[in-house]
Motif scaffolding. Structure first.
Motif, PDB file in Angstrom:
ATOM      1  N   GLN A 241      16.392  12.557  35.270  1.00  0.00           N
ATOM      2  CA  GLN A 241      14.438  12.392  34.334  1.00  0.00           C
ATOM      3  C   GLN A 241      14.647  12.357  33.166  1.00  0.00           C
ATOM      4  N   ILE A 242      15.917  12.681  32.215  1.00  0.00           N
ATOM      5  CA  ILE A 242      16.302  12.745  30.994  1.00  0.00           C
ATOM      6  C   ILE A 242      16.428  11.418  31.064  1.00  0.00           C
ATOM      7  N   GLU A 243      17.858  10.415  31.669  1.00  0.00           N
ATOM      8  CA  GLU A 243      17.979   9.280  31.254  1.00  0.00           C
ATOM      9  C   GLU A 243      16.812   8.160  31.032  1.00  0.00           C
ATOM     10  N   MET A 244      16.198   8.316  32.239  1.00  0.00           N
ATOM     11  CA  MET A 244      15.124   7.022  32.271  1.00  0.00           C
ATOM     12  C   MET A 244      14.350   7.352  31.128  1.00  0.00           C
ATOM     13  N   LYS A 245      13.926   8.783  30.692  1.00  0.00           N
ATOM     14  CA  LYS A 245      12.814   8.264  29.528  1.00  0.00           C
ATOM     15  C   LYS A 245      13.625   7.980  27.934  1.00  0.00           C
ATOM     16  N   PHE A 246      14.667   8.471  28.009  1.00  0.00           N
ATOM     17  CA  PHE A 246      15.382   8.757  26.573  1.00  0.00           C
ATOM     18  C   PHE A 246      15.706   6.623  27.445  1.00  0.00           C
ATOM     19  N   THR A 247      15.902   6.048  28.168  1.00  0.00           N
ATOM     20  CA  THR A 247      16.273   4.864  28.209  1.00  0.00           C
ATOM     21  C   THR A 247      14.887   3.708  27.973  1.00  0.00           C
ATOM     22  N   ALA A 248      13.920   4.632  28.413  1.00  0.00           N
ATOM     23  CA  ALA A 248      12.660   3.653  28.405  1.00  0.00           C
ATOM     24  C   ALA A 248      12.125   4.153  26.420  1.00  0.00           C
ATOM     25  N   PHE A 249      12.689   5.298  26.273  1.00  0.00           N
ATOM     26  CA  PHE A 249      12.145   5.348  24.634  1.00  0.00           C
ATOM     27  C   PHE A 249      13.199   4.451  23.759  1.00  0.00           C
ATOM     28  N   LYS A 250      14.095   4.238  24.244  1.00  0.00           N
ATOM     29  CA  LYS A 250      15.027   3.656  23.000  1.00  0.00           C
ATOM     30  C   LYS A 250      14.738   2.127  23.830  1.00  0.00           C
ATOM     31  N   TYR A 251      14.616   1.667  24.856  1.00  0.00           N
ATOM     32  CA  TYR A 251      13.524   0.178  24.350  1.00  0.00           C
ATOM     33  C   TYR A 251      12.484  -0.583  24.052  1.00  0.00           C
ATOM     34  N   GLY A 252      11.558   1.393  24.263  1.00  0.00           N
ATOM     35  CA  GLY A 252      10.586   0.743  22.121  1.00  0.00           C
ATOM     36  C   GLY A 252       9.897   1.041  23.345  1.00  0.00           C
ATOM     37  N   PHE A 253       9.141   1.621  24.877  1.00  0.00           N
ATOM     38  CA  PHE A 253       7.783   2.126  25.382  1.00  0.00           C
ATOM     39  C   PHE A 253       7.111   3.060  24.545  1.00  0.00           C
ATOM     40  N   LYS A 254       5.956   2.802  25.238  1.00  0.00           N
ATOM     41  CA  LYS A 254       5.536   3.902  24.234  1.00  0.00           C
ATOM     42  C   LYS A 254       4.776   5.320  25.723  1.00  0.00           C
ATOM     43  N   VAL A 255       5.386   6.591  25.411  1.00  0.00           N
ATOM     44  CA  VAL A 255       5.549   7.578  26.062  1.00  0.00           C
ATOM     45  C   VAL A 255       4.757   9.001  25.610  1.00  0.00           C
ATOM     46  N   VAL A 256       3.830   9.142  26.398  1.00  0.00           N
ATOM     47  CA  VAL A 256       2.548   9.262  25.791  1.00  0.00           C
ATOM     48  C   VAL A 256       3.057  11.244  26.892  1.00  0.00           C
ATOM     49  N   GLU A 257       2.663  12.073  26.596  1.00  0.00           N
ATOM     50  CA  GLU A 257       3.051  13.540  27.494  1.00  0.00           C
ATOM     51  C   GLU A 257       1.567  14.157  27.307  1.00  0.00           C
ATOM     52  N   VAL A 258       0.761  14.238  28.975  1.00  0.00           N
ATOM     53  CA  VAL A 258      -0.283  14.952  28.613  1.00  0.00           C
ATOM     54  C   VAL A 258       0.051  16.405  29.816  1.00  0.00           C
ATOM     55  N   PRO A 259      -0.877  16.989  28.944  1.00  0.00           N
ATOM     56  CA  PRO A 259      -0.485  18.531  29.561  1.00  0.00           C
ATOM     57  C   PRO A 259      -0.810  18.999  30.833  1.00  0.00           C
ATOM     58  N   ILE A 260       0.443  19.722  31.832  1.00  0.00           N
ATOM     59  CA  ILE A 260      -0.346  20.002  32.788  1.00  0.00           C
ATOM     60  C   ILE A 260       0.110  21.215  33.393  1.00  0.00           C
ATOM     61  N   ILE A 261       0.040  22.033  34.265  1.00  0.00           N
ATOM     62  CA  ILE A 261       0.083  23.653  34.540  1.00  0.00           C
ATOM     63  C   ILE A 261       1.390  23.398  35.901  1.00  0.00           C
ATOM     64  N   PHE A 262       2.397  23.746  36.109  1.00  0.00           N
ATOM     65  CA  PHE A 262       3.279  24.010  36.734  1.00  0.00           C
ATOM     66  C   PHE A 262       3.012  25.034  37.471  1.00  0.00           C
ATOM     67  N   ILE A 263       2.908  24.847  38.855  1.00  0.00           N
ATOM     68  CA  ILE A 263       3.205  26.110  39.350  1.00  0.00           C
ATOM     69  C   ILE A 263       4.394  25.918  40.310  1.00  0.00           C
TER      70      ILE A 263
END
Length: 262
Positions: free
Chosen positions: A201-223
Motif C-alpha cells: 500500500q505504501i509503495e503504490m501510493k508513493f509511486t503514484a505520488f512520484k508520478y505526479g498523480f493527485k492523491v486526495v485523502e477522504v476521512p473514514i471511520i475504520f472499525i
C-alpha cells in the motif's frame, strides 16, 4: 466499458457501471456473503472482484453462490495458495483494466471499511479531481474503533514515520481502502511493484505520488473486524516500516514520468 453490472437511474433506464471493487479473501466465510451484498445494495453500481487464495473454509463456494445471485456483477479469481496481498491486488488491477473500468477500488472483506464509503472515494475522483482517493483513518484525527491502543499507536506512528521518510503528503500511508482512476494503474509499472504485504500500500501510493498523480485523502471511520481472524502480523508490519527506507533510497536513482499536467 464492461458490459456486466447495470444500475437503475431515477428514470428507470439502465446504465453501465464504471467502477469495480477488488476484495481479497482468505478464510472469510463469515463475511463473504454479507460484504458482497452490502456492495450490491449501494445506490451507485460497483462490480465486485474477489481474489481468493485457496481458502480452506469454503469462502470460494460462498462467492460462487453470489455469482449466481448477481450474474455479471460478481466475479472471482481463484489462486492456488496464499501469494500475498500485493500480488492479489496486482492480479485484480490487470483484470479490471482489461475489463475497461474507469474506477478501481481496494477494500477489505471484514467490514473494517464501510462499503458505503466507496461512494465518497469515487466522488473524490469525479468531483475533487483525485487520481487516487485514499480512505484515511488519520487525516482528521484518529478514527479507529475497537482496536487495542497498542495497535492504534503502532499504525498511527508508522504512517507518521513513512510520511517523514518519503515526504509524501499522505497521513494514512498504509491505508488499504482506496480508489484509483484507471489512468494511474495504466501508468504505474505494476510488474515492478516489489512488496507483497501491507508495504504494498505504501509503495503504490508513493509511486503514484512520484508520478505526479493527485492523491486526495477522504476521512473514514475504520472499525476492527467482528468476525473472522485478522491477517496482520509483526512480519507484515516490519516490512512496512523497514522497507520504506529502501523504497526512498531507490527513488533517488529512478527517473519518474510527470503526469501532473496530463
Amino acid at each position: 466499458m464492461p458490459a456486466s453490472i447495470l444500475e437503475k437511474t431515477p428514470g428507470g433506464t439502465d446504465c453501465r457501471a464504471d467502477a469495480c471493487v477488488i476484495i481479497p479473501m482468505y478464510n472469510e466465510c463469515e463475511n463473504a456473503s454479507a460484504i458482497i451484498d452490502a456492495v450490491m445494495e449501494l445506490p451507485v453500481a460497483f462490480d465486485v472482484l474477489v481474489i481468493d487464495d485457496a481458502s480452506p473454509d469454503g469462502t470460494a463456494d460462498i462467492v460462487r453462490e453470489k455469482m449466481k445471485q448477481y450474474p455479471g456483477r460478481v466475479d472471482m479469481i481463484e489462486r492456488q495458495g496464499k501469494l500475498g496481498l500485493g500480488t492479489a491486488y496486482i492480479t485484480g488491477f490487470k483484470h479490471c483494466l482489461k475489463a475497461g473500468y474507469e474506477f478501481i477500488c481496494e477494500m477489505d472483506a471484514d467490514f473494517s471499511h464501510n462499503p458505503k464509503d466507496l461512494l465518497k472515494l469515487r466522488s473524490a475522483c469525479i468531483d475533487d479531481g483525485a487520481d487516487l482517493a485514499v480512505g484515511s483513518r488519520y487525516v482528521s484525527g484518529v478514527n479507529v474503533v475497537n482496536w487495542p491502543m497498542g495497535r492504534v499507536l503502532m499504525s498511527f506512528y508508522a504512517s507518521k514515520y513513512v510520511r517523514l521518510i518519503t515526504r509524501m503528503p499522505v497521513h494514512d500511508t498504509t491505508a488499504g481502502f482506496v480508489c484509483y482512476r484507471r489512468r494511474v494503474l495504466e501508468a504505474l509499472p505494476l510488474d515492478k511493484i516489489k512488496f507483497k504485504g501491507y508495504a504494498f500500500q505504501i509503495e503504490m501510493k508513493f509511486t503514484a505520488f512520484k508520478y505526479g498523480f493527485k492523491v486526495v485523502e477522504v476521512p473514514i471511520i475504520f472499525i476492527n473486524r467482528v468476525l473472522g481472524t485478522s491477517k496482520m502480523s509483526s512480519g507484515i508490519f516490519g516490512e512496512a516500516v523497514f522497507g520504506v527506507i529502501r523504497l526512498k533510497w531507490n527513488s533517488f536513482f529512478t527517473k519518474f514520468p510527470d503526469y501532473s499536467k496530463q
